[in-house]
Design a protein around this motif. Structure first.
Motif, PDB file in Angstrom:
ATOM      1  N   MET A   1      63.729  78.307  24.922  1.00 55.02           N
ATOM      2  CA  MET A   1      62.466  78.480  25.777  1.00 55.02           C
ATOM      3  C   MET A   1      61.338  77.925  24.844  1.00 55.02           C
ATOM      4  O   MET A   1      60.517  77.422  26.070  1.00 55.02           O
ATOM      5  N   LEU A   2      61.350  77.177  23.720  1.00 52.08           N
ATOM      6  CA  LEU A   2      60.204  76.986  23.171  1.00 52.08           C
ATOM      7  C   LEU A   2      60.295  75.473  22.702  1.00 52.08           C
ATOM      8  O   LEU A   2      59.417  74.851  22.659  1.00 52.08           O
ATOM      9  N   VAL A   3      61.557  75.195  22.298  1.00 47.69           N
ATOM     10  CA  VAL A   3      61.554  73.863  21.321  1.00 47.69           C
ATOM     11  C   VAL A   3      62.243  72.847  22.094  1.00 47.69           C
ATOM     12  O   VAL A   3      63.318  72.807  22.552  1.00 47.69           O
TER      13      VAL A   3
ATOM     14  N   MET B   1      45.125  69.731  17.542  1.00 47.71           N
ATOM     15  CA  MET B   1      46.033  70.918  17.539  1.00 47.71           C
ATOM     16  C   MET B   1      45.532  71.707  18.518  1.00 47.71           C
ATOM     17  O   MET B   1      44.427  72.318  18.625  1.00 47.71           O
ATOM     18  N   SER B   2      46.444  72.073  19.568  1.00 47.38           N
ATOM     19  CA  SER B   2      45.984  73.048  20.900  1.00 47.38           C
ATOM     20  C   SER B   2      46.135  74.591  20.182  1.00 47.38           C
ATOM     21  O   SER B   2      47.111  74.729  19.538  1.00 47.38           O
ATOM     22  N   ARG B   3      45.097  75.239  20.782  1.00 46.62           N
ATOM     23  CA  ARG B   3      45.175  76.764  20.578  1.00 46.62           C
ATOM     24  C   ARG B   3      45.626  77.424  21.907  1.00 46.62           C
ATOM     25  O   ARG B   3      45.340  76.882  22.950  1.00 46.62           O
ATOM     26  N   PHE B   4      46.315  78.566  21.671  1.00 50.23           N
ATOM     27  CA  PHE B   4      46.503  79.391  22.806  1.00 50.23           C
ATOM     28  C   PHE B   4      45.454  79.763  23.471  1.00 50.23           C
ATOM     29  O   PHE B   4      44.340  79.871  23.002  1.00 50.23           O
TER      30      PHE B   4
ATOM     31  N   GLU C   1      51.287  90.351  25.292  1.00 44.63           N
ATOM     32  CA  GLU C   1      51.271  88.875  25.695  1.00 44.63           C
ATOM     33  C   GLU C   1      51.012  87.848  24.495  1.00 44.63           C
ATOM     34  O   GLU C   1      50.775  86.880  24.589  1.00 44.63           O
ATOM     35  N   ASP C   2      50.928  88.416  23.047  1.00 42.02           N
ATOM     36  CA  ASP C   2      50.970  87.748  21.918  1.00 42.02           C
ATOM     37  C   ASP C   2      52.044  86.895  22.094  1.00 42.02           C
ATOM     38  O   ASP C   2      53.091  87.368  22.761  1.00 42.02           O
ATOM     39  N   ARG C   3      52.127  85.557  21.424  1.00 40.07           N
ATOM     40  CA  ARG C   3      53.302  84.742  21.444  1.00 40.07           C
ATOM     41  C   ARG C   3      54.274  85.209  20.463  1.00 40.07           C
ATOM     42  O   ARG C   3      54.198  84.518  19.161  1.00 40.07           O
TER      43      ARG C   3
ATOM     44  N   PRO D   1      57.222  89.191  25.378  1.00 39.33           N
ATOM     45  CA  PRO D   1      55.928  89.275  26.538  1.00 39.33           C
ATOM     46  C   PRO D   1      56.626  89.487  27.402  1.00 39.33           C
ATOM     47  O   PRO D   1      57.665  88.946  27.995  1.00 39.33           O
TER      48      PRO D   1
ATOM     49  N   ARG E   1      58.403  75.725  27.248  1.00 38.64           N
ATOM     50  CA  ARG E   1      58.868  74.344  27.380  1.00 38.64           C
ATOM     51  C   ARG E   1      58.559  73.930  28.761  1.00 38.64           C
ATOM     52  O   ARG E   1      59.116  74.814  29.843  1.00 38.64           O
TER      53      ARG E   1
ATOM     54  N   ILE F   1      61.818  74.301  30.977  1.00 38.48           N
ATOM     55  CA  ILE F   1      62.227  75.940  31.334  1.00 38.48           C
ATOM     56  C   ILE F   1      61.166  76.544  32.164  1.00 38.48           C
ATOM     57  O   ILE F   1      61.444  76.941  33.292  1.00 38.48           O
TER      58      ILE F   1
ATOM     59  N   ALA G   1      51.833  84.675  28.071  1.00 32.67           N
ATOM     60  CA  ALA G   1      52.492  83.856  26.961  1.00 32.67           C
ATOM     61  C   ALA G   1      53.648  82.652  27.846  1.00 32.67           C
ATOM     62  O   ALA G   1      53.880  81.722  27.195  1.00 32.67           O
TER      63      ALA G   1
ATOM     64  N   GLY H   1      49.194  82.038  13.836  1.00 32.31           N
ATOM     65  CA  GLY H   1      50.029  81.615  15.264  1.00 32.31           C
ATOM     66  C   GLY H   1      48.882  81.309  16.166  1.00 32.31           C
ATOM     67  O   GLY H   1      48.889  80.479  17.059  1.00 32.31           O
ATOM     68  N   ARG H   2      47.999  82.712  16.444  1.00 31.06           N
ATOM     69  CA  ARG H   2      47.029  82.640  17.463  1.00 31.06           C
ATOM     70  C   ARG H   2      46.200  81.481  17.443  1.00 31.06           C
ATOM     71  O   ARG H   2      45.797  80.545  18.152  1.00 31.06           O
ATOM     72  N   GLU H   3      45.829  81.198  16.134  1.00 29.83           N
ATOM     73  CA  GLU H   3      45.068  80.030  15.672  1.00 29.83           C
ATOM     74  C   GLU H   3      45.268  78.510  16.218  1.00 29.83           C
ATOM     75  O   GLU H   3      44.796  77.755  16.797  1.00 29.83           O
ATOM     76  N   LEU H   4      46.720  78.466  15.630  1.00 30.41           N
ATOM     77  CA  LEU H   4      47.334  77.380  15.782  1.00 30.41           C
ATOM     78  C   LEU H   4      47.904  77.040  16.936  1.00 30.41           C
ATOM     79  O   LEU H   4      48.479  75.706  17.263  1.00 30.41           O
ATOM     80  N   GLY H   5      48.066  78.125  17.831  1.00 26.50           N
ATOM     81  CA  GLY H   5      48.980  77.642  19.076  1.00 26.50           C
ATOM     82  C   GLY H   5      50.507  77.541  18.714  1.00 26.50           C
ATOM     83  O   GLY H   5      51.180  76.885  19.235  1.00 26.50           O
ATOM     84  N   VAL H   6      51.155  78.665  18.027  1.00 25.10           N
ATOM     85  CA  VAL H   6      52.430  78.612  17.420  1.00 25.10           C
ATOM     86  C   VAL H   6      53.148  79.895  17.800  1.00 25.10           C
ATOM     87  O   VAL H   6      52.257  81.091  17.304  1.00 25.10           O
ATOM     88  N   TRP H   7      54.233  80.197  18.331  1.00 22.73           N
ATOM     89  CA  TRP H   7      54.909  81.385  18.679  1.00 22.73           C
ATOM     90  C   TRP H   7      55.302  81.795  17.061  1.00 22.73           C
ATOM     91  O   TRP H   7      55.646  81.083  16.098  1.00 22.73           O
TER      92      TRP H   7
ATOM     93  N   ARG I   1      44.285  82.556  25.094  1.00 18.52           N
ATOM     94  CA  ARG I   1      45.058  83.984  25.069  1.00 18.52           C
ATOM     95  C   ARG I   1      44.484  84.848  26.235  1.00 18.52           C
ATOM     96  O   ARG I   1      45.091  85.838  26.511  1.00 18.52           O
TER      97      ARG I   1
END
Lengths: 394, 394
Positions: free
Chosen positions: A116-118, B1-4, A233-235, A259, B15, B18, B10, A200-206, B6
């Motif tokens: 789903m993510l990579v 670097m992108s942030r979510f 809805e947190d990643r 989520p 991807r 997907i 989610a 994760g929230r800051e950088l946009g990373v699950w 929020r």
């Protein structure tokens, strides 16, 4: 346009990524020994207890009730409800069933997350030492594994958030961690997990949190979980499995907490990857959750007892070095003075003692000198194994 | 670097591949009806017969024998032997067990094949009309689906090899075909399959042959197979499943026949994707093969009987157009004069008749005006369904 060189075997004409994956995993080392009874197999992440009989009976009842047809991609609704309630009861959360997707094991849960993510070229931060399969699936999809190793000191294993932050870049899609960990048994305290969530929230990373050992924390009913503090809805994806706490490794049953907004996407990936989890086995999973708390508590004590037998014995073996006893999980993870190459060491120990250990090199860079021993075994088997090991480890 | 962001769910941070996959599949159309008894569900590729009881009993025997632990990634050796023998008996081949990998269904077999062969940017030639899941998995791995449609004429469906050749280029990794096909029931004669094999050898392209319906050829014990003519190390993968002929859709059991040289690679992909097939269900699979020939023969006759009931009724409905009766499989695939948009048509027919059909648009470009009806149902259910359908199709 290239033609096949048909004098070469077909294995020459597959993806470079697949050809490059090492065949050198525990399953392969152990393959020859699968059906040999003389070996004491402490290399797998698997205990020696069979699945409780009531779970098997529930599977048969499902078959007899005709639950042998295709069913929902996210899992049958009663099992999704049961798993949401399970978390809410254990953790005091308020999950709805639309946050649960049933999977054909913990590994397919991770696989769905990665699919789903990579994308090819993306990377995943993997906190290690870690079960190697997360790395395998990232490689299969053409992603890059970025290892961030737990710090190892006299008090055991701990996570340095700054190292995680330094490893992230614009192609980082997820951070994977396990607590309690495999092979270390180490827990990441909730306050540190919260810092991961904030990062994760800051950088946009699950975040992908492997909680497969969450019921095997010694003296505690359950491990701390980000589910208690994160927003729906947190990643955040939580991987779990029936394999360890319910002695159901061979059943291939797990689940993902996610989520609500990605439930439909997980269903469609499931459709195209496994087309869902065996229908009547989901009846058995409901029985495991609803009637299995006694067994889970027994399993927790069984593992703690195994940990004590193994660690007490290791303490008396002068060449063994282990910083602290694992607070949970199924494994002792230690070094042996004089055998820093654990892969050669495991083969040598297998030959001379008939005890199967797993080499640390499988669990991430930096762990080559470590050995993993699964202590989810009967006291008698463990006592025998430790006496067989003694000459090699003393 | 992108942030979510929020404020967004989610599902916005997954991807693109997907997010782009249509949620508009049969499972989704049918989702709401899964547990409703008033609908006659002829949309799925699934009959109404429960799994024979002896197969369920074999699963329970496996559980009681303690086959609840991890096992071999390619499948348990007795099942691999049984499946090799099954092919050899049916087809007169001389397969060894090292050419068999057990999978958690036909779909995971296809998925293993695609993961082994297809990188992002590669393409797969898909002979359609076809079950859509092959396209789904190619898209998930970032590959391109190149549709080559069977020609449709008064005699039914036929394959033009020149169209296949014209669709191939240097990034073509595989040609996927099914015989008997889903949804057409059409067979690709062995001489045409051999031309595909020769084309694959010439161009350096694998063949993936879906033989899931190989036992459902009316008046014949088995469909023609390239296994009877290909060399072991030909770049040929045969997908099969217990779902259809043994009435085991919900069990999630299938297998792949492959060159011996890729067995170890398929094991490692399996390790990282599903970690293997439920151990005791493989005992049930052995029982299905060894004791199931009577049931398979019954299922073949059941489908032929269903085909006659459905086609006899369709023949009396003036708006229905179907070139020829399917020689195998589980489906009638036809057009309805005046309802060329089959997606809207299926919803309309569902509302007005309570009979669930699957729209042709799911089975490849060019089939938007077709409807798929599964006739693997009791004569009574089919008679009722055809009478309910009559006003919409006349």
């Amino acid at each position: 346009m290239s033609r096949f060189d048909r004098t070469l075997p077909a294995s020459h004409d597959i993806r470079a990524q697949i050809a490059a994956i090492s065949l050198d995993n525990i399953a392969n080392i152990a393959k020859e020994a699968f059906d040999k009874t003389s070996i004491i197999p402490l290399w797998f992440g698997e205990g020696d207890l069979p699945t409780p009989a009531f779970i098997g009976e529930a599977a048969l009842a499902g078959i007899r009730a005709g639950h042998t047809f295709y069913s929902h991609q996210n899992g049958i609704p009663p099992l999704r409800d049961t798993l949401a309630t399970y978390h809410n009861r254990l953790l005091g959360t308020a999950l709805d069933a639309d946050r649960i997707t049933v999977t054909s094991g913990g590994m397919p849960a991770i696989m769905l997350a990665i699919e789903m993510l990579v994308d090819a070229g993306d990377n995943v931060i993997v906190i290690d030492p870690v079960w190697p399969n997360i790395g395998g699936i990232v490689e299969i999809v053409g992603g890059e594994v970025r290892s961030v190793r737990l710090d190892y000191g006299p008090g055991g294993w701990s996570l340095d958030i700054d190292k995680v932050r330094a490893a992230c870049d614009g192609r980082t899609k997820a951070i994977f961690f396990a607590s309690p960990g495999n092979p270390t048994g180490a827990m990441i305290p909730l306050d540190v997990q919260i810092r991961l969530l904030e990062l994760g929230r800051e950088l946009g990373v699950w975040l992908i949190a492997d909680e497969v050992y969450h019921r095997l924390v010694f003296g505690q009913p359950v491990a701390p979980s980000l589910l208690t503090v994160a927003d729906p809805e947190d990643r955040l994806l939580i991987v779990n499995s029936f394999s360890k706490s319910w002695a159901m490794t061979g059943w291939r049953l797990g689940w993902l907490v996610h989520p609500p907004s990605v439930a439909a996407r997980l269903a469609v990936i499931t459709q195209y990857v496994t087309s869902g989890t065996t229908t009547f086995l989901q009846d058995a999973a409901i029985a495991a959750i609803e009637q299995g708390e006694g067994f889970v508590a027994d399993m927790n004590r069984y593992c703690e007892q195994g940990m004590r037998i193994v660690c007490d014995a290791l303490d008396t073996m002068p060449r063994v070095r282990m910083a602290s006893r694992p607070p949970g999980g199924m494994y002792a993870f230690f070094e042996i003075d004089g055998i820093p190459d654990s892969k050669a060491g495991c083969l040598e120990i297998l030959r001379s003692t008939s005890v199967g250990l797993a080499p640390g090199s499988f669990f991430g860079p930096g762990s080559q000198s470590f050995y993993r021993l699964c202590f989810c075994r009967s006291p008698e088997a463990l006592a025998t194994a430790m006496e067989k090991l003694r000459p090699s480890l003393s």
